[in-house]
Design a protein around this motif. Sequence first.
Motif, mmCIF file in Angstrom:
data_model
loop_
_atom_site.group_PDB
_atom_site.id
_atom_site.type_symbol
_atom_site.label_atom_id
_atom_site.label_comp_id
_atom_site.label_asym_id
_atom_site.label_seq_id
_atom_site.Cartn_x
_atom_site.Cartn_y
_atom_site.Cartn_z
ATOM 1 N N GLY A 195 0.787 -1.214 0.000
ATOM 2 C CA GLY A 195 0.000 0.000 0.000
ATOM 3 C C GLY A 195 0.821 1.266 0.000
ATOM 4 N N ASP A 196 2.003 1.194 -0.653
ATOM 5 C CA ASP A 196 2.888 2.365 -0.658
ATOM 6 C C ASP A 196 3.732 2.332 -1.939
ATOM 7 O OD1 ASP A 196 4.955 4.290 -0.163
ATOM 8 O OD2 ASP A 196 4.610 4.074 1.994
ATOM 9 N N ASN A 197 3.717 3.411 -2.692
ATOM 10 C CA ASN A 197 4.475 3.476 -3.946
ATOM 11 C C ASN A 197 5.980 3.458 -3.722
ATOM 12 O OD1 ASN A 197 2.202 3.535 -5.594
ATOM 13 N ND2 ASN A 197 2.044 5.767 -5.531
ATOM 14 N N ALA A 198 6.421 3.672 -2.494
ATOM 15 C CA ALA A 198 7.853 3.653 -2.193
ATOM 16 C C ALA A 198 8.360 2.244 -1.876
ATOM 17 C CB ALA A 198 8.160 4.580 -1.026
ATOM 18 N N ALA A 199 7.478 1.251 -1.916
ATOM 19 C CA ALA A 199 7.848 -0.119 -1.555
ATOM 20 C C ALA A 199 8.562 -0.800 -2.721
ATOM 21 C CB ALA A 199 6.614 -0.915 -1.139
ATOM 22 N N ALA A 200 9.816 -0.405 -2.954
ATOM 23 C CA ALA A 200 10.656 -1.037 -3.970
ATOM 24 C C ALA A 200 11.295 -2.291 -3.368
ATOM 25 C CB ALA A 200 11.729 -0.060 -4.435
ATOM 26 N N PRO A 201 11.738 -3.240 -4.214
ATOM 27 C CA PRO A 201 12.291 -4.486 -3.686
ATOM 28 C C PRO A 201 13.397 -4.303 -2.653
ATOM 29 C CG PRO A 201 11.883 -4.733 -6.020
ATOM 30 C CD PRO A 201 11.600 -3.298 -5.696
ATOM 31 N N ARG A 202 14.372 -3.436 -2.922
ATOM 32 C CA ARG A 202 15.469 -3.261 -1.968
ATOM 33 C C ARG A 202 14.971 -2.687 -0.639
ATOM 34 N NH1 ARG A 202 20.927 -3.393 -2.347
ATOM 35 N NH2 ARG A 202 20.797 -3.654 -4.614
ATOM 36 N N ALA A 203 14.015 -1.759 -0.717
ATOM 37 C CA ALA A 203 13.463 -1.165 0.499
ATOM 38 C C ALA A 203 12.718 -2.202 1.333
ATOM 39 C CB ALA A 203 12.534 -0.006 0.144
ATOM 40 N N VAL A 204 12.150 -3.208 0.663
ATOM 41 C CA VAL A 204 11.405 -4.250 1.366
ATOM 42 C C VAL A 204 12.337 -5.319 1.923
ATOM 43 C CG1 VAL A 204 9.688 -6.093 1.127
ATOM 44 C CG2 VAL A 204 9.303 -3.886 0.014
ATOM 45 N N VAL A 205 13.153 -5.930 1.065
ATOM 46 C CA VAL A 205 13.882 -7.141 1.467
ATOM 47 C C VAL A 205 15.237 -6.861 2.113
ATOM 48 C CG1 VAL A 205 12.727 -8.453 -0.354
ATOM 49 C CG2 VAL A 205 15.006 -7.543 -0.760
ATOM 50 N N ILE A 206 15.830 -5.697 1.880
ATOM 51 C CA ILE A 206 17.127 -5.387 2.469
ATOM 52 C C ILE A 206 17.000 -4.360 3.586
ATOM 53 C CG2 ILE A 206 19.445 -4.475 2.047
ATOM 54 C CD1 ILE A 206 18.932 -7.214 0.801
#
Length: 226
Positions: A195-206
């Motif tokens: 629910g957030d446009n800033a949720a890129a893969p690196r921001a999520v998993v790292i």
Amino acid sequence: MTFPRCCFLAMAMVAFAAGPSHALTDQEEMVQKANITVQKVLRSKDIGDRVVDMLTKAKGVLIFPNLYKGALFFGAEGGSGVLLAKGNEDRWSYPAFYFLGSGSFGLQIGAQTAEVMLLIMTERGLNAVLNQKVKIGADVNAAIGPYGRGAKAATTANLGADIFTYSLNQGVFAGFSVEGAVIYPRSEWTTGYYGDNAAAPRAVVIEGKFANPHSDALRESLFQAR
């Protein structure tokens, strides 16, 4: 016996307030299927023990619950999945969503589906996947996951591999190779899941900036495989 009109009205209001049962989103369904795939792979008498051993060393994992490969002179394969990375105390991250796809041309007839786990063994491999599009065999090296009596020898022979592939196959193809496949993020699925446009893969998993408790069962399945 008849009910007063006010009773029917009250019952209707209760039903309306309750609303329909929650339907799973595509992302939620994918995460649930990924968890089922992990559990099936870990229970496999052929590859389960080996996957457990390699997960203890892995930097990350891509799980594709339903890769499809079909061919009738023209072959294509692909499917969606999730990426998780291992963090502090061997805890696994929340997932980001990815797609794996490739194509080939040749005299092929058949069809196959597979549940696939790609164990990412190096920082190079994990960073390559996180840096948008990556081609297996060109940007990262991959090998079929070793198992059985020759597992240790096979692992030694493939020390340069960034990724080891394990699969549960159904179909008439002899094996399910991901060589030449392209892996790229499904950004709209990831941002929608959190629910957030800033949720890129690196921001999520790292970086661990986003969380969704819906995926806790999947994370726990991977954590318990120790």
